[in-house]
Each structure stands twice: as C-alpha cells, then as structure tokens.
Enzyme design. Structure first.
Site, PDB file in Angstrom:
ATOM      1  N   LYS A  25      30.324  43.039  43.813  1.00  0.00           N
ATOM      2  CA  LYS A  25      31.137  43.812  44.767  1.00  0.00           C
ATOM      3  C   LYS A  25      32.143  44.712  44.040  1.00  0.00           C
ATOM      4  CE  LYS A  25      34.328  39.915  45.064  1.00  0.00           C
ATOM      5  NZ  LYS A  25      34.727  38.735  45.864  1.00  0.00           N
ATOM      6  N   ARG A  49      40.526  32.533  55.876  1.00  0.00           N
ATOM      7  CA  ARG A  49      40.310  33.953  56.158  1.00  0.00           C
ATOM      8  C   ARG A  49      39.099  34.133  57.076  1.00  0.00           C
ATOM      9  NH1 ARG A  49      39.909  36.373  50.156  1.00  0.00           N
ATOM     10  NH2 ARG A  49      37.931  35.300  50.465  1.00  0.00           N
ATOM     11  N   TYR A  52      59.351  61.314  32.588  1.00  0.00           N
ATOM     12  CA  TYR A  52      60.094  61.301  33.852  1.00  0.00           C
ATOM     13  C   TYR A  52      61.232  60.281  33.808  1.00  0.00           C
ATOM     14  CZ  TYR A  52      56.453  63.915  36.393  1.00  0.00           C
ATOM     15  OH  TYR A  52      55.582  64.853  36.836  1.00  0.00           O
ATOM     16  N   MET A  91      51.190  60.334  36.023  1.00  0.00           N
ATOM     17  CA  MET A  91      49.860  60.370  36.634  1.00  0.00           C
ATOM     18  C   MET A  91      48.781  60.670  35.600  1.00  0.00           C
ATOM     19  SD  MET A  91      48.462  62.610  39.854  1.00  0.00           S
ATOM     20  CE  MET A  91      49.794  62.161  40.943  1.00  0.00           C
TER      21      MET A  91
HETATM   22  C1  PLP Z   1      34.446  37.676  44.980  1.00  0.00           C
HETATM   23  C2  PLP Z   1      33.866  36.396  45.418  1.00  0.00           C
HETATM   24  C3  PLP Z   1      33.320  35.480  44.486  1.00  0.00           C
HETATM   25  C4  PLP Z   1      33.418  35.674  42.988  1.00  0.00           C
HETATM   26  O1  PLP Z   1      34.613  35.071  42.528  1.00  0.00           O
HETATM   27  P1  PLP Z   1      35.002  35.093  40.978  1.00  0.00           P
HETATM   28  O2  PLP Z   1      36.302  34.391  40.943  1.00  0.00           O
HETATM   29  O3  PLP Z   1      35.125  36.525  40.603  1.00  0.00           O
HETATM   30  O4  PLP Z   1      33.921  34.407  40.244  1.00  0.00           O
HETATM   31  C5  PLP Z   1      32.679  34.358  44.972  1.00  0.00           C
HETATM   32  N1  PLP Z   1      32.606  34.126  46.296  1.00  0.00           N
HETATM   33  C6  PLP Z   1      33.145  34.953  47.207  1.00  0.00           C
HETATM   34  C7  PLP Z   1      33.070  34.622  48.646  1.00  0.00           C
HETATM   35  C8  PLP Z   1      33.803  36.105  46.802  1.00  0.00           C
HETATM   36  O5  PLP Z   1      34.345  36.912  47.718  1.00  0.00           O
END
Ligand code: PLP
Length: 382
Positions: free
Chosen positions: A45, A143, A272, A320
C-alpha cells in the site's frame, strides 16, 4: 573562494535509490522465521511505503511472497495489471461506488457485516465473478471490523450463503505488536485465536491471518496461515531501533548533491528566519532538497547529512527547495559532491529510524512522506 554554482546537468536534486534485491532478501529473511506452511503476504500500500508499488510487488514475489495486500481500488488495479499470479487482498472496506472497479481487479475483499457481504455479492453477480471475502474482527484496534464475534460469524454465514461470494479468511490487526512487553497484544491474540477456532468449526477451510511485521518477531502463535508484512520487507525496523541488528537490509537510500558552496562570516545568517547565524568564519553547502521533496521542515537544525563519508550538521531552516549544511571554513567539498540523506557513505550511516527519531515520528512516515518531486532510481547496486 570564488562561488561556483554550475554543476553537471546529470545530477538530480532528490533521488530515492531503491535496492530491489534488498526487498527480495528481506522477504526471504521473514519467510525463514515462519514455519513451512505459513505464507507471506507483502503489504505494498501507499506506493509500496514510498518505494514504488509496481517494483516492490515484483521484488516481493521474487523473494517468495505468495500474496499481496493493498488498501485502495487504484492500488489494487496497479497490482492486478502486473499479473504476478498471486492472490491480492484489499485490507480496507471499499466504498459502494468503487465496488465494481475493485471486483474487476480480481482482488479479495474485506467485509464484516452481512449487509456489506450482500452488497459485494450483488456487484459480483453483475460482473459474473466470484469474490473471496476476508471477514475482519476488531479485537482491539478500534477502527474497522466486527465489534462482536456474533457479527463476524453472521458475515461469514452471509459469505457462505451468497451466490457470488465465498468465505476465504478471518483476520484481525494488532495495535501494539511493536511494543514488546505490553499485555494488550496477548489479549488481542487470545480473543482472535478463540474466534478462529469457532469459525473453523463452521467453515473448516477458512484461513486466518493477524501478524504484521513486528508480530512476526514477537510471537509465532500470531502467524496463523499467513503474515502481512509491510515495513520489514522494505528493510526498516518494525521496532524503530536498528534494522541491521535484525538482519534486515534497508532498501531505500536518499540522495542529493552540493549545488552551491559559500563562505559565511561571523554574524552572517543563512536561510528563512535567520535560524542559523555563524559564530565564526565558516563555509556552507546548499543542497537542493527540501520539504517540497519530502525532507520535512521539522528537521530544521535537527538532522545530519553525509558527504564523502563524513557527517555534517544541517544548519538553518529547511525550506521547500533546499537545505544548508555547515561544512566548515577549511572544507574541500565542492559543488557537485554527492550528498546522502538516508543511507550509507563510506562506512557512515544515517538510517530512516534516525531521521524518524529526529522528526518525532516513525520510519514508516519518512519513506511514505517522500513526495513525487523525489525521483526513484532502481538501478542495481554494485
Ligand atoms: C499496513 C498494514 C500491515 C503492515 O504492517 P507493517 O507494520 O508495515 O508490517 C498489516 N496489516 C494491515 C491491516 C495493515 O493496514
């Protein structure tokens, strides 16, 4: 000394070099910690935690990942397009408007209410496809997921009774896997284990998964049928300490170059807000990377960089487009010199964990925070 500003045009202002072989090696290391029947699902992701989703997905499968996981429809579409021949799981609930597009990727979906399963079933029927459902139980992250076992069992039953859906797995997510010694992890694990036993009585083929990267080290009882690893496949330490000590190989290094060098007299300021004022004659190097590239402003007067194997303090406000580094009055550093912001240079090392500590955050946010203006380079190392 005369100021020089011309540098070779081949230099790029902010480059994240990603070592794909390191990602494959990290997946192999993680798999060596699992028993033979347990699979590894690589979590790719957020553009592969900033490393580049397509390259990472390929490298992870190369290293032995047999599943991939994403969060959004767009991510699922990109991974599906690669046609890697492994199962793809969407971890987050998909909004109704995106359901058709998501099912078309062939991904397996997360749900936890009979209503949501029914919605997926109707969309799948329209498309003439079958969707595998992973029912999520909220054991304490608070969540997403079913709040009660009854609701999760009802979602499983709906998946079993549906026309174009089937129950594939049950899963949960830990809130404190990276905090060794707390009790909460065990509470979550126990609650989930009991639910898995009950679910298997009704659906003997159902898979179970729970562990993130930290849980892989923390407790083999959390591994179940597959583990979902993100941070560790990138060679970053799930416990925010030292990835090398855990045998991981950090895949990402961040580079820029010295674009300009200037002498600064005592009392003169740089940047800055005049947050750096020279107390004695010195020399400053300007490096063309800033918060517009993802090098965060909170690192102002609060990070180091490597030039020719030496550590130098960043001085003055991170702007930036650039930062400034004090190289000292006698420095021989010249424009064009490579600068390493994360990575190793001649034995010196700055880890993403170090940068995260300085920025009061975690390594995840450092690599995810690299912005599109930072280019990615995948050329093999040495
Ligand atoms: C992002 C995520 C993971 C991966 O977690 P890491 O700590 O990066 O290994 C596993 N399960 C879910 C549901 C996640 O959202």
């Amino acid at each position: 000394m005369a100021e020089q500003t011309t540098v070779p045009t081949t230099l790029r202002r902010a480059v994240a070099h990603v070592d794909l072989a390191a990602i494959s090696a990290n997946v192999r290391l993680l798999r060596s910690k699992l028993d033979g029947a347990t699979e590894l699902c690589a979590v790719v992701k957020a553009d592969g935690y900033g490393h580049g989703i397509e390259r990472v997905a390929n490298a992870a499968v190369e290293g032995g990942a047999t599943r991939l996981a994403v969060v959004t429809t767009a991510e699922a579409a990109v991974v599906a397009e690669l046609d890697l021949g492994v199962d793809l799981l969407v971890l987050a609930p998909i909004p109704a408007d995106d359901l058709i597009a998501t099912i078309e990727t062939g991904a397996e979906l997360t749900a936890w209410t009979p209503e949501h399963v029914g919605e997926i079933d109707r969309a799948a029927q329209l498309l003439g496809r079958t969707v595998a459902i992973h029912v999520k139980l909220d054991t304490g992250m608070g969540r997403f997921g079913a709040r009660t076992d009854e609701q999760a069992h009802a979602a499983l039953a709906a998946a079993a009774a549906g026309v174009s859906v089937l129950p594939k797995a049950v899963w949960t997510h830990f809130a404190t896997a990276d905090e060794p010694g707390d009790d909460y992890f065990d509470l979550q694990l126990n609650r989930f284990s009991e639910f898995v036993d009950a679910a298997r009585q009704r659906h003997p083929e159902i898979l179970a998964h729970a562990a993130n990267s930290a849980a892989v080290w923390r407790d083999p009882a959390s591994h179940f049928d597959f583990v979902r690893c993100g941070i560790a496949i990138y060679g970053l330490d799930p416990f925010h300490e030292d990835a090398f000590a855990r045998g991981l190989a950090p895949a990402l290094s961040l580079h820029s170059y010295v674009a300009s060098v200037r002498d600064v007299a005592a009392g003169e300021s740089v940047g800055y807000g005049r947050r750096f004022v020279a107390t004695a004659q010195t020399r400053m190097a300007t490096v063309p990377i800033g918060y517009g590239d993802g090098w965060r402003r909170v690192l102002t007067n609060n990070c180091d960089v490597l030039i020719a194997g030496r550590r130098y303090a960043q001085c003055g406000t991170v702007s930036m487009d650039s930062i400034t580094v004090e190289i000292g009055a006698d420095s021989t550093v010249e424009p064009g010199a490579p600068v390493t912001l994360i990575g190793t240079d001649d034995g010196e090392r700055i880890s993403a964990e170090e940068v995260a500590r300085r920025a009061s955050t975690i390594n995840y946010e450092i690599t995810c925070g690299l912005l599109p203006r930072t280019s990615r380079d995948y050329s093999p190392v040495g």
